[in-house]
Scaffold this motif. Structure first.
Motif, PDB file in Angstrom:
ATOM      1  N   ARG A 114      27.340  45.021  27.275  1.00  0.00           N
ATOM      2  CA  ARG A 114      28.723  45.060  27.754  1.00  0.00           C
ATOM      3  C   ARG A 114      29.344  43.671  27.575  1.00  0.00           C
ATOM      4  O   ARG A 114      29.270  42.830  28.470  1.00  0.00           O
ATOM      5  CB  ARG A 114      28.773  45.483  29.225  1.00  0.00           C
ATOM      6  CG  ARG A 114      28.175  46.859  29.497  1.00  0.00           C
ATOM      7  CD  ARG A 114      28.202  47.186  30.976  1.00  0.00           C
ATOM      8  NE  ARG A 114      27.443  48.378  31.299  1.00  0.00           N
ATOM      9  CZ  ARG A 114      27.945  49.609  31.328  1.00  0.00           C
ATOM     10  NH1 ARG A 114      29.216  49.794  31.051  1.00  0.00           N
ATOM     11  NH2 ARG A 114      27.179  50.649  31.636  1.00  0.00           N
ATOM     12  N   ASN A 121      34.354  47.098  31.988  1.00  0.00           N
ATOM     13  CA  ASN A 121      33.566  47.554  33.138  1.00  0.00           C
ATOM     14  C   ASN A 121      34.352  48.482  34.056  1.00  0.00           C
ATOM     15  O   ASN A 121      33.782  49.380  34.687  1.00  0.00           O
ATOM     16  CB  ASN A 121      33.059  46.354  33.932  1.00  0.00           C
ATOM     17  CG  ASN A 121      32.042  45.537  33.164  1.00  0.00           C
ATOM     18  OD1 ASN A 121      31.284  46.080  32.365  1.00  0.00           O
ATOM     19  ND2 ASN A 121      32.029  44.235  33.385  1.00  0.00           N
ATOM     20  N   GLU A 122      35.668  48.286  34.123  1.00  0.00           N
ATOM     21  CA  GLU A 122      36.485  49.070  35.056  1.00  0.00           C
ATOM     22  C   GLU A 122      36.891  50.437  34.493  1.00  0.00           C
ATOM     23  O   GLU A 122      36.995  51.416  35.240  1.00  0.00           O
ATOM     24  CB  GLU A 122      37.760  48.303  35.422  1.00  0.00           C
ATOM     25  CG  GLU A 122      37.530  47.006  36.174  1.00  0.00           C
ATOM     26  CD  GLU A 122      37.226  45.836  35.257  1.00  0.00           C
ATOM     27  OE1 GLU A 122      37.023  44.733  35.786  1.00  0.00           O
ATOM     28  OE2 GLU A 122      37.197  46.022  34.011  1.00  0.00           O
TER      29      GLU A 122
END
Length: 415
Positions: A114, A121-122
């Motif tokens: 990531r 991430n959101e």
């Protein structure tokens, strides 16, 4: 009592445990060994199947595969490894344990890479774990409440490697079903596959042509040579400035070895994998082995084993055999796995089976789809509730070639 600790409950971890038990029985030492698997939960997640529409069969309770062979399971997160005192620290929601070991296997698998992209991430979904795949399912079920928004039935899949291709091709039928369930025309479904390189870059020209044919026939749009700059709830912005509206963005762009490899005082490769010898012993350490996505090991004279269950399962069997042999001063077996194949799901179009490290096309279309279904539902699934069968399959080199597994009709199929 000799204590064997295995960190990780995936394919490599489970088969390490089974291999250790089998070897102890062979040496008539089963009453002198205690094998424990430390994992985040009490299931073997069939991670290669997380892209599927039906997740009901992708997890196997450890009670059905560890309990029959007398292996303990401790649920928790590994916080530290003390190599000098030979202990592992494990924390759970209610307690912290310090577990001593005589032999240790790191089989903690890999995690999704990531990168530091705003909104990743959101707002991006993934199929890296069962929990994340379930979250994606819930999101798709809830799209009915967002029917009026732009990009409701558009999915952007970032990463056009093996996982990304399987996710994108599966999403065609999944989103069509969602649209039909919501009373909308399935023709509104749009799937975009985005990659900074090319589609199926790890494949050679012949199989890549098959994959691109399947993507075209399924109506999947390919956007290559471009990266993702940011991700939001309603779409992505590409590095060329283009904005794509989509309520579903799925990130599949690469994996790296478990962060637990950083606890080891050795140099790791660019994936974070530990250097191991041909017996799966971590080079530079004592009494410690690694298997699966945490291990950098040659499968044959020239090819490094890949981060896949195809290599993780046999490695686990060898690691379990060898650490128990070493525990009782018996000879070990060098790991080797010269045969390699791929079996790729291409959704409604069918599938693709390739043979060898050069990925020669063996089968495509619905015949290959049949093979993929067999692989997902039989080949990678351990025996359930059957000690004898589990131990039989825990032998090193037990059916590690797809050609040994496939029914005769598949072996005779031609492209």
């Amino acid at each position: 009592m000799k204590k064997i600790i295995i960190i990780g409950g995936g394919f490599a971890g489970f088969w390490s445990a089974a291999g250790a038990v089998r070897r102890a029985i062979e040496l008539e030492k089963e009453n002198e060994v205690e094998v424990t698997v430390v994992s985040r939960d009490s299931f073997l997640n069939m991670r290669p199947r997380n892209y599927e529409s039906d997740l009901s069969q992708v997890r196997i309770p450890f009670e059905r595969i560890l309990k029959p062979i007398g292996v303990k399971n401790i649920e928790g997160n590994v916080d530290g490894i003390d190599f000098d005192n030979k202990t592992v620290t494990v924390s759970s929601s209610s307690d912290t344990l310090t577990l001593p070991y005589d032999k240790l296997v790191l089989a903690a698998g890999s995690i999704l890479q990531r990168p530091n992209i705003p909104g990743l991430n959101e707002h991006a979904f993934s199929v890296d774990t069962y929990q994340e795949a379930s979250k994606l399912h819930q999101h798709l079920d809830n799209l009915v409440s967002k029917r009026s928004l732009a990009g409701c039935y558009t999915t952007i899949v970032v990463g056009a490697g093996f996982t990304g291709i399987e996710v994108a091709t599966e999403m065609v039928s999944r989103l069509k079903r969602v649209a039909e369930k919501n009373g909308d025309d399935p023709s509104v479904v749009r799937i975009l596959l985005v990659d900074h390189s090319d589609i199926a870059a790890d494949f050679s020209e012949e199989p890549r042509a098959v994959i691109k044919e399947a993507l075209s026939d399924l109506g999947i749009e390919s956007i290559t040579k471009v990266s993702v700059q940011s991700i939001s709830e309603d779409g992505v912005v590409l590095s060329n400035g283009e904005k794509l509206a989509a309520l579903t963005t799925i990130w599949t762009a690469g994996v790296k070895a478990s962060p637990l490899t950083s606890h080891f005082p050795v140099e790791r490769d660019h994936f974070g994998r530990l250097p191991v010898d041909q017996f799966l012993r971590v080079i530079g350490t004592e009494d410690v082995y690694a298997a699966g996505d945490c291990a950098n090991v040659l499968a044959d004279e020239t090819h490094v084993a890949l981060m896949s269950c195809q290599h993780a399962s046999p490695q686990g069997k060898f690691a379990g055999y060898n650490l128990t042999s070493n525990l009782f001063e018996k000879d070990s077996l060098p790991y080797g796995q010269p045969y390699y194949c791929t079996c790729l799901d291409l959704g409604e179009w069918g599938g693709l089976v390739t043979d060898g490290w050069d990925k020669k096309v063996m089968m495509k279309g619905m015949d290959a789809k049949g093979v993929k279904i067999e692989v997902n539902t039989k080949f990678i699934v351990p025996p359930l509730d059957d000690k004898e069968e589990i131990l039989i399959e825990s032998q090193p080199n037990y059916i590690n070639k797809l050609e040994d597994f496939l029914p005769y009709r598949y072996r005779e199929a031609t492209v």
